[in-house]
Design a protein around this motif. Structure first.
Motif, PDB file in Angstrom:
ATOM      1  N   THR A  95      34.680 -21.169  20.067  1.00 45.34           N
ATOM      2  CA  THR A  95      35.037 -21.537  21.230  1.00 45.34           C
ATOM      3  C   THR A  95      36.479 -20.943  21.534  1.00 45.34           C
ATOM      4  O   THR A  95      36.842 -20.925  22.726  1.00 45.34           O
ATOM      5  CB  THR A  95      35.580 -23.199  20.709  1.00 45.34           C
ATOM      6  OG1 THR A  95      36.287 -23.466  19.703  1.00 45.34           O
ATOM      7  CG2 THR A  95      34.126 -24.113  20.462  1.00 45.34           C
ATOM      8  N   LEU A 141      35.092 -28.034  28.173  1.00 44.61           N
ATOM      9  CA  LEU A 141      33.715 -28.364  27.885  1.00 44.61           C
ATOM     10  C   LEU A 141      33.261 -27.777  26.789  1.00 44.61           C
ATOM     11  O   LEU A 141      32.459 -28.158  26.009  1.00 44.61           O
ATOM     12  CB  LEU A 141      33.082 -27.778  29.335  1.00 44.61           C
ATOM     13  CG  LEU A 141      31.566 -28.227  29.569  1.00 44.61           C
ATOM     14  CD1 LEU A 141      31.837 -29.500  29.570  1.00 44.61           C
ATOM     15  CD2 LEU A 141      31.136 -27.610  30.806  1.00 44.61           C
ATOM     16  N   SER A 144      34.086 -29.655  23.466  1.00 44.58           N
ATOM     17  CA  SER A 144      33.714 -30.984  23.489  1.00 44.58           C
ATOM     18  C   SER A 144      32.627 -31.263  22.500  1.00 44.58           C
ATOM     19  O   SER A 144      31.728 -30.474  22.469  1.00 44.58           O
ATOM     20  CB  SER A 144      33.562 -31.781  24.748  1.00 44.58           C
ATOM     21  OG  SER A 144      32.393 -30.995  25.514  1.00 44.58           O
ATOM     22  N   HIS A 146      31.498 -34.713  21.925  1.00 46.29           N
ATOM     23  CA  HIS A 146      31.456 -35.991  22.221  1.00 46.29           C
ATOM     24  C   HIS A 146      30.818 -36.186  23.596  1.00 46.29           C
ATOM     25  O   HIS A 146      31.158 -35.540  24.393  1.00 46.29           O
ATOM     26  CB  HIS A 146      32.712 -36.572  22.152  1.00 46.29           C
ATOM     27  CG  HIS A 146      32.400 -38.037  21.978  1.00 46.29           C
ATOM     28  ND1 HIS A 146      32.457 -39.075  22.974  1.00 46.29           N
ATOM     29  CD2 HIS A 146      32.438 -38.959  20.848  1.00 46.29           C
ATOM     30  CE1 HIS A 146      32.259 -40.201  22.575  1.00 46.29           C
ATOM     31  NE2 HIS A 146      32.271 -40.331  21.263  1.00 46.29           N
ATOM     32  N   PHE A 147      29.779 -36.815  23.832  1.00 38.18           N
ATOM     33  CA  PHE A 147      29.122 -37.033  24.965  1.00 38.18           C
ATOM     34  C   PHE A 147      30.045 -37.499  26.133  1.00 38.18           C
ATOM     35  O   PHE A 147      29.849 -37.141  27.421  1.00 38.18           O
ATOM     36  CB  PHE A 147      27.896 -37.626  25.217  1.00 38.18           C
ATOM     37  CG  PHE A 147      26.631 -36.591  24.807  1.00 38.18           C
ATOM     38  CD1 PHE A 147      26.423 -35.762  25.460  1.00 38.18           C
ATOM     39  CD2 PHE A 147      25.669 -36.897  23.882  1.00 38.18           C
ATOM     40  CE1 PHE A 147      25.405 -34.706  25.108  1.00 38.18           C
ATOM     41  CE2 PHE A 147      24.715 -36.190  23.432  1.00 38.18           C
ATOM     42  CZ  PHE A 147      24.419 -34.872  24.091  1.00 38.18           C
ATOM     43  N   PHE A 150      32.250 -34.597  27.264  1.00 36.52           N
ATOM     44  CA  PHE A 150      31.388 -33.840  27.833  1.00 36.52           C
ATOM     45  C   PHE A 150      30.974 -34.106  29.297  1.00 36.52           C
ATOM     46  O   PHE A 150      31.134 -33.398  30.030  1.00 36.52           O
ATOM     47  CB  PHE A 150      30.202 -33.725  26.930  1.00 36.52           C
ATOM     48  CG  PHE A 150      29.075 -32.748  27.509  1.00 36.52           C
ATOM     49  CD1 PHE A 150      29.226 -31.420  27.660  1.00 36.52           C
ATOM     50  CD2 PHE A 150      28.007 -33.462  28.192  1.00 36.52           C
ATOM     51  CE1 PHE A 150      28.254 -30.659  28.204  1.00 36.52           C
ATOM     52  CE2 PHE A 150      26.901 -32.727  28.371  1.00 36.52           C
ATOM     53  CZ  PHE A 150      27.205 -31.136  28.514  1.00 36.52           C
ATOM     54  N   LEU A 154      32.325 -32.259  32.783  1.00 35.63           N
ATOM     55  CA  LEU A 154      31.507 -31.646  33.478  1.00 35.63           C
ATOM     56  C   LEU A 154      31.482 -32.134  35.020  1.00 35.63           C
ATOM     57  O   LEU A 154      31.392 -31.506  35.650  1.00 35.63           O
ATOM     58  CB  LEU A 154      29.935 -32.001  32.842  1.00 35.63           C
ATOM     59  CG  LEU A 154      29.057 -31.052  33.353  1.00 35.63           C
ATOM     60  CD1 LEU A 154      29.072 -29.715  33.088  1.00 35.63           C
ATOM     61  CD2 LEU A 154      27.532 -31.879  33.059  1.00 35.63           C
ATOM     62  N   ILE A 284      26.815 -24.301  25.924  1.00 31.27           N
ATOM     63  CA  ILE A 284      26.625 -25.727  25.373  1.00 31.27           C
ATOM     64  C   ILE A 284      25.258 -25.979  24.831  1.00 31.27           C
ATOM     65  O   ILE A 284      25.073 -26.649  23.974  1.00 31.27           O
ATOM     66  CB  ILE A 284      26.893 -26.658  26.646  1.00 31.27           C
ATOM     67  CG1 ILE A 284      28.383 -26.572  27.237  1.00 31.27           C
ATOM     68  CG2 ILE A 284      26.492 -28.208  26.493  1.00 31.27           C
ATOM     69  CD1 ILE A 284      29.215 -27.517  26.104  1.00 31.27           C
ATOM     70  N   GLN A 287      24.972 -24.733  21.532  1.00 25.79           N
ATOM     71  CA  GLN A 287      25.715 -25.721  20.344  1.00 25.79           C
ATOM     72  C   GLN A 287      24.789 -27.040  20.413  1.00 25.79           C
ATOM     73  O   GLN A 287      24.958 -27.604  19.370  1.00 25.79           O
ATOM     74  CB  GLN A 287      27.154 -26.193  21.077  1.00 25.79           C
ATOM     75  CG  GLN A 287      28.078 -25.085  20.871  1.00 25.79           C
ATOM     76  CD  GLN A 287      29.526 -25.764  20.831  1.00 25.79           C
ATOM     77  OE1 GLN A 287      29.814 -26.849  21.544  1.00 25.79           O
ATOM     78  NE2 GLN A 287      30.235 -25.331  19.627  1.00 25.79           N
ATOM     79  N   LEU A 288      24.254 -27.407  21.597  1.00 22.78           N
ATOM     80  CA  LEU A 288      23.399 -28.779  21.462  1.00 22.78           C
ATOM     81  C   LEU A 288      22.078 -28.366  20.264  1.00 22.78           C
ATOM     82  O   LEU A 288      21.718 -29.061  19.626  1.00 22.78           O
ATOM     83  CB  LEU A 288      22.883 -29.293  22.842  1.00 22.78           C
ATOM     84  CG  LEU A 288      24.065 -29.900  23.470  1.00 22.78           C
ATOM     85  CD1 LEU A 288      23.464 -30.263  24.887  1.00 22.78           C
ATOM     86  CD2 LEU A 288      24.371 -31.291  22.918  1.00 22.78           C
TER      87      LEU A 288
END
Lengths: 509, 160
Positions: A95, A141, A144, A146-147, A150, A154, A284, A287-288
């Motif tokens: 990051t 972003l 992050s 945490h949704f 996020f 976004l 992202i 990462q997900l």
């Protein structure tokens, strides 16, 4: 009761280390100062002077300062393995790299936009304000975890992009692009949000075994999903989240908006969308897939593979028949998203693939900015209608712009001494290591097709058309400034050096 | 009602729908959400809608086309069915499963992390501690929206 409450408040806010976010905060302050500068103009009703470069200068100097701060004194704004903001943020070396990446992209966009906005006499302060905030948003972003954070970030970025796309509001194509991006962006946000809500709902359900307190947090979600990889709602939620992100990177079947928006949007915005927005989406996604959705990879890989193969083929095949330059870049950008997805899939099993993707993103960013720079400096005319033949003989008309175009397109196509070649090579190598032979074959076919249209463009730049009448395309009347020349030359050398010594960047990642 | 040719009437009906949704939130004991729904949506947002409708001076549409009339009949039919079902459901023995909502104190989660709660106070406690960062970002989001509207709609005066 009061003591309990105070303890509670202290406990929930003790991990809010605002200092680690200093670069983002500085960017936001810089953005606000852009607006503030306009207040101190001599007469408030006077028309804004398009030649004024004060805003741009301050913005660029500030961003360079932030860039140096992150890249040289990064450890001050970096705390690995520590819970930040109650689990909202998570930092890693990757990051940190992406933060530098976005600031770098933003500096380039600022330079491009200065020329563009001056050309069309558009207000500068607001554009710079929005693009700085977008940069800060991207930096948040990628950090992050945490949704809620996020999604909020976004949305901030997307809303700013709606405005940036429709910025040239006197022009029909720009407005059309803005409207299309608005409706389709809202649609993709709903898809993403629906997925997040499904995941949150199922993860927090007390009826489920191993339910978690905070189903938005990536780590807790990962624990829950690893217990229930077969659950239908979990799978549906993950699929919807992935679809929402695929929209942002412009992967098939969510690519419909790309050519129109890329064509109609102001060129700096297009460059921003093509580089930073895509990079954030890809990051992202990795990462997900390596975090919360790790247990689902057996289920998600077939979907992603199909998306990847179709994206590569669609982007390349659609671009072969295209003569409008900005649409061509948009369509080839779809295929680049496909190559990157190849790296994303490989990253699930091969750790080095993450580095390969970041390397590719960097090279792609630098080469794309060079290509968009060529377009911006090409002529005083409307940029959304620049055709392939307008590049005819560019190398003879302006050797500087011509060589910019040559190097950038060569790098995008992946010609050996340049950075783009190494980027593709690394991606294909990790795909080979991960055993994705079918996708590898598709990607190589895609590269072969892409060489066709990239060489068509290169030929137009190099060769003077014979027989037919040479369409004299007016080069931009105002000459390139020294700072702009220096900037582009340094980008050029960066592309070449990355091709010759890729280890320099790979060590940083 | 959505098919009403008069835009102002449609907007008014939408307020009714929003207030009804707020009522549902009250029944779910989510009082704070219900208040927000009425204040923000029924109050502020719909006023803006009405303003725009009146500014644009939307003409009354033509008479209902045949297809539309059929569609609106269908919608009415389903609406009546839904109401009948709900009445039947609440007064008969066979109930839809309704999960019990536990009683929640004013300061939830003091002992055991952050818990589910509906009172306005606990929203505030969490919003200004744990979710301070997203809260600030939403501020910037609103700023962006404001700047965007100004940029896109203001008259451009440029020096030649």
């Amino acid at each position: 009761m009061n003591d309990l409450l105070i303890n509670f408040l202290r406990e929930t806010s003790q991990t809010n280390h605002w200092f680690v976010l200093l670069p983002e905060i500085a960017l936001a302050l810089l953005a606000i100062s852009m607006l503030g500068l306009d207040l101190f103009k001599k007469s408030p009703n006077a028309p804004s002077n398009p030649a004024s470069r004060l805003n741009t200068r301050i913005s660029i100097i500030g961003q360079i300062g932030i860039f140096i701060a992150i890249s040289c004194f990064g450890s001050a704004f970096y705390e690995e393995n520590r819970v930040l903001f109650g689990g909202l943020l998570e930092q890693s070396e990757k990051t940190q790299f992406m933060r530098c990446f976005f600031v770098f992209a933003s500096i380039s966009i600022t330079l491009l936009s200065d020329r563009y906005l001056g050309k069309f006499k558009l207000p500068k302060a607001e554009y710079l304000h929005l693009s700085l905030l977008v940069c800060a948003g991207f930096m948040l972003l990628v950090q992050s975890a945490h949704f809620i954070l996020f999604f909020v970030v976004l949305e901030m970025v997307t809303v700013a992009f709606y405005v940036l796309v429709a910025f040239q509001r006197t022009h029909l194509l720009s407005l059309e692009a803005g409207l299309k991006y608005l409706t389709l962006g809202a649609l993709s946000s709903t898809i993403l949000l629906f997925g997040i809500v499904l995941l949150y709902g199922i993860a927090g359900n007390p009826e489920m075994a191993g339910f978690v307190q905070d189903g938005f947090q990536f780590k807790e979600l990962q624990q829950f999903i690893s217990l229930h990889p077969e659950n239908l709602i979990v799978r549906l939620g993950a699929l919807l989240v992935i679809s929402g992100i695929c929209f942002k990177i412009g992967a098939v079947p969510f690519q419909i908006w790309v050519p129109d928006v890329y064509q109609g949007a102001p060129t700096p915005t297009t460059a921003y969308l093509a580089t930073a927005s895509k990079a954030a989406g890809i990051f992202i996604l990795i990462q997900l897939l390596q975090g919360p959705f790790l247990a689902l990879s057996a289920f998600l890989i077939p979907f992603l593979s199909v998306i990847c193969a179709v994206t590569i083929l669609y982007g390349n095949i659609a671009a072969t028949g295209q003569t409008n330059i900005k649409r061509l870049i948009g369509l080839s950008g779809i295929s680049h998203a496909g190559y990157l997805l190849l790296g994303v899939i490989a990253a699930i099993s091969v750790p080095f693939a993450f580095d390969a993707v970041l390397f590719y993103l960097t090279v792609y960013m630098v080469s794309s900015i060079l290509a968009f720079g060529t377009i911006t400096y090409l002529g005083q005319v409307e940029e959304s209608t620049i055709e392939l033949r307008d590049f005819n003989g560019l190398l003879h008309r302006s050797p500087f712009l011509g060589s910019l175009g040559l190097i950038s397109l060569g790098s995008l196509a992946g010609i050996p001494p340049l950075g783009g070649f190494i980027g593709k090579l690394l991606l294909f190598w990790v795909a080979y290591q991960a055993g994705l032979f079918f996708l590898l074959a598709v990607a190589i076919i895609g590269v072969v097709i892409s060489i066709y249209y990239y060489f068509g463009w290169l030929r137009a730049i190099v060769l003077r058309p014979e027989g037919e009448e040479l369409v004299e395309y007016p080069l931009d009347s105002s000459p390139l400034l020294l700072s702009e020349r220096c900037f582009f030359i340094s980008l050029l050398t960066l592309v070449v050096i990355l091709g010759l010594f890729p280890g320099l960047l790979l060590n940083l990642i | 009602m959505v098919f009403n040719p008069n835009a102002v009437n449609s907007a008014m009906f939408m307020i009714v729908v929003l207030v009804a949704t707020a009522g549902l939130f009250v029944l779910l004991e989510a009082y704070f959400l219900a208040i927000l729904q009425v204040l923000v949506y029924a109050g502020a947002v719909m006023v803006l809608f009405l303003f725009i409708i009146m500014l644009l001076d939307v003409d009354k549409g033509d008479d209902l086309k045949l297809g539309r009339r059929k569609l609106s009949l269908l919608a009415r039919f389903f609406g009546v069915c839904l109401v009948a079902f709900l009445i039947f459901n609440s007064f008969s023995e066979v109930n839809l499963p309704s999960p019990d909502l536990g009683t929640v104190g004013d300061y939830p989660g003091i002992e055991s992390g952050i818990d589910f709660s509906t009172s306005a106070k606990s929203f505030g406690l969490i919003l200004f501690t744990k979710y301070m960062l997203p809260f600030q970002i939403i501020g910037f989001l609103l700023l962006i929206a404001m700047i965007g509207v100004i940029v896109i709609s203001k008259k451009q005066k440029t020096a030649e």
